[in-house]
Design a protein around this motif. Structure first.
Motif, PDB file in Angstrom:
ATOM      1  N   THR A 327       7.881   0.638  14.907  1.00  0.00           N
ATOM      2  CA  THR A 327       9.128  -0.035  14.565  1.00  0.00           C
ATOM      3  C   THR A 327       8.915  -1.529  14.390  1.00  0.00           C
ATOM      4  OG1 THR A 327      10.387   1.644  15.784  1.00  0.00           O
ATOM      5  CG2 THR A 327      11.496  -0.444  15.315  1.00  0.00           C
ATOM      6  N   ILE A 331       8.944  -4.528  10.773  1.00  0.00           N
ATOM      7  CA  ILE A 331       9.886  -5.647  10.679  1.00  0.00           C
ATOM      8  C   ILE A 331       9.120  -6.962  10.524  1.00  0.00           C
ATOM      9  CG2 ILE A 331      11.706  -6.912  11.888  1.00  0.00           C
ATOM     10  CD1 ILE A 331      12.430  -4.237  13.243  1.00  0.00           C
ATOM     11  N   GLU A 344       6.102  -6.148   4.399  1.00  0.00           N
ATOM     12  CA  GLU A 344       6.860  -4.934   4.660  1.00  0.00           C
ATOM     13  C   GLU A 344       5.926  -3.725   4.662  1.00  0.00           C
ATOM     14  OE1 GLU A 344      10.038  -4.604   1.885  1.00  0.00           O
ATOM     15  OE2 GLU A 344      10.963  -6.514   2.465  1.00  0.00           O
ATOM     16  N   ALA A 363      12.409   0.461   8.448  1.00  0.00           N
ATOM     17  CA  ALA A 363      13.365  -0.512   8.982  1.00  0.00           C
ATOM     18  C   ALA A 363      14.190  -1.121   7.853  1.00  0.00           C
ATOM     19  CB  ALA A 363      12.621  -1.612   9.739  1.00  0.00           C
ATOM     20  N   GLN A 364      15.413  -1.488   8.177  1.00  0.00           N
ATOM     21  CA  GLN A 364      16.260  -2.169   7.215  1.00  0.00           C
ATOM     22  C   GLN A 364      17.243  -3.061   7.959  1.00  0.00           C
ATOM     23  OE1 GLN A 364      17.947   1.325   5.353  1.00  0.00           O
ATOM     24  NE2 GLN A 364      19.821   1.174   6.557  1.00  0.00           N
ATOM     25  N   GLN A 365      17.722  -4.085   7.263  1.00  0.00           N
ATOM     26  CA  GLN A 365      18.697  -4.990   7.845  1.00  0.00           C
ATOM     27  C   GLN A 365      20.104  -4.603   7.405  1.00  0.00           C
ATOM     28  OE1 GLN A 365      17.203  -9.043   6.958  1.00  0.00           O
ATOM     29  NE2 GLN A 365      17.637  -9.513   9.093  1.00  0.00           N
ATOM     30  N   GLU A 369      21.462  -7.359  11.328  1.00  0.00           N
ATOM     31  CA  GLU A 369      20.790  -6.670  12.433  1.00  0.00           C
ATOM     32  C   GLU A 369      19.756  -5.692  11.871  1.00  0.00           C
ATOM     33  OE1 GLU A 369      21.087  -6.780  15.775  1.00  0.00           O
ATOM     34  OE2 GLU A 369      22.651  -8.312  15.880  1.00  0.00           O
ATOM     35  N   TRP A 370      18.589  -5.654  12.494  1.00  0.00           N
ATOM     36  CA  TRP A 370      17.561  -4.707  12.086  1.00  0.00           C
ATOM     37  C   TRP A 370      17.880  -3.331  12.659  1.00  0.00           C
ATOM     38  CZ3 TRP A 370      14.061  -5.151   8.408  1.00  0.00           C
ATOM     39  CH2 TRP A 370      13.686  -6.432   7.997  1.00  0.00           C
ATOM     40  N   THR A 371      17.724  -2.304  11.850  1.00  0.00           N
ATOM     41  CA  THR A 371      17.913  -0.926  12.297  1.00  0.00           C
ATOM     42  C   THR A 371      16.752  -0.072  11.812  1.00  0.00           C
ATOM     43  OG1 THR A 371      19.176  -0.288  10.323  1.00  0.00           O
ATOM     44  CG2 THR A 371      20.423  -1.132  12.217  1.00  0.00           C
TER      45      THR A 371
END
Length: 396
Positions: A327, A331, A344, A363-365, A369-371
């Protein structure tokens, strides 16, 4: 006064990933141990052989390492779209407590197989041949894990040619999907990065101010740079575990990081919470010889990671920490991502003391917020022994 006879409890001793543990069905435990509390903890401590001031767990099923001092309790799940509830207990070796604060990613690989064999999964959901998809509710951290368990001739397939560094013999591959692995409740009210930063300055008395990435994904983990604490990232167990000063340093880092993450209120509480958070150090790729003698070339890995579990350097890598690594690597800007070369990425292969491991994460913003929707990795699992464990009847 008459001595209490031993009682016997149905149990299965399993390897999952690079860990081993004693597996129980909740319904098979003595009545007093079917609910959380002192009776359950006392039973599991005695099963594993703890607390043992000699540190060997001779009078129990434990193997005197954090990787082999583990217990699992499974039950049919009443939760919608789940097959089984999975509760993990990390048993302290030399102290009288069981840590319920986190998951074991390695033993997660054995949960699906045990659930199927133990009749905890609806038979209609289990193919005679092919792959059974077992939906697991991880009760320690309130997360979903999807296990893809190979089936052959109506039974779980355990043998195969999948090789996992840290495990001597090949076995059947079990793919695990850790869904929404970032923490929701502890340390930060739902933020993957409880401090709000990808990198923090962590002040550690006696050590200094360290750059640290503190993340809640898979398991709460504190990452620091290897060179900042005097290491290269190529170290094997003896380089750390034989150095009392080094172990004390890492425990101090862990305790102060836990406070910054909001997991504990003061460093004094860290001793009662050994399983989480983990502390790990990272470095760019470099060639080294793994503990088996296998040569890991610089080009074989994206970065190097060494992690401590229950106060000792792990012989390979905890599965939950691998989720945190994958994870964080996905990021841009975290210490893990920077050690891997930045940019990335959706997968990373890292070097650990026993060899290498690949883990993927996307991962994506969202709204700043990063998720991460899921992290994926492959392990293997095998039944080592099944029958009953015995404990003195006066334990509970």
């Amino acid at each position: 006064m008459a001595n209490a006879p031993q009682i016997k409890i149905p149990a299965t001793y399993m390897r999952g990933g690079t860990s081993k543990g004693v597996f129980f069905r909740l319904q098979d435990l003595p009545q007093a141990a079917q609910v959380p509390g002192a009776a359950r903890d006392a039973l599991l401590l005695r099963v594993i052989g703890s607390p043992d001031p000699y540190g060997k767990q001779i009078d129990g099923m434990g193997g005197a390492t954090s990787s082999t001092s583990k217990t699992v309790i499974l039950s049919k799940s009443a939760r919608e779209n789940h097959d089984v509830d999975y509760l993990f207990g990390q048993v302290s070796i030399d102290k009288p407590f069981v840590d319920w604060s986190g998951n074991c990613g390695n033993l997660s690989a054995a949960v699906g197989a045990f659930a199927i064999s133990g009749g905890l999964v609806d038979a209609a959901r289990v193919p005679h041949d092919g792959v059974a998809v077992v939906r697991i509710w991880q009760a320690n951290i309130n997360k979903t894990i999807i296990a893809h368990v190979p089936m052959a001739h109506g039974a779980v397939q355990e043998t195969g040619d999948f090789e996992l560094d840290g495990v001597t013999f090949p076995a059947a591959e079990v793919q695990l999907e850790f869904m929404d692995p970032a923490a929701e409740e502890e340390g930060g009210g739902g933020s993957m990065f409880p401090t709000g930063n990808l990198v923090d300055d962590l002040e550690v008395p006696g050590v200094g101010t360290l750059k640290a990435t503190m993340i809640n994904a898979g398991i709460p983990t504190i990452f620091v740079n290897a060179d900042a604490v005097g290491y290269t990232g190529t170290e094997l167990q003896e380089a750390i575990n034989g150095d009392a000063k080094a172990l004390a340093m890492f425990e101090t880092i862990r305790a102060h990081g836990a406070v910054r993450m909001g997991l504990i209120a003061s460093v004094d509480e860290a001793a009662k919470r050994q399983h989480t958070p983990k502390v790990a150090f990272v470095a760019p790729p470099k060639a080294y010889a793994a503990s088996s003698g296998k040569q890991v070339a610089t080009g074989d890995v994206d970065l190097l990671v060494r992690a401590l579990s229950m106060g000792k350097l792990h012989h390979a890598m905890m599965g939950t920490a691998a989720v945190a690594i994958g994870t964080a690597a996905a990021i841009p800007g975290t210490l893990v991502n920077i050690a891997a070369g930045g940019g990335e990425r959706e997968a990373v292969r890292f070097g650990h003391p026993s060899g290498t491991l690949r883990v993927g994460a996307q991962a994506q913003q969202e709204n700043g917020e990063w998720t991460v929707k899921k992290a994926i990795m492959s392990r293997s699992a095998r039944v080592l022994m099944e029958g009953w464990v015995r404990v003195p009847g006066d334990v509970i």
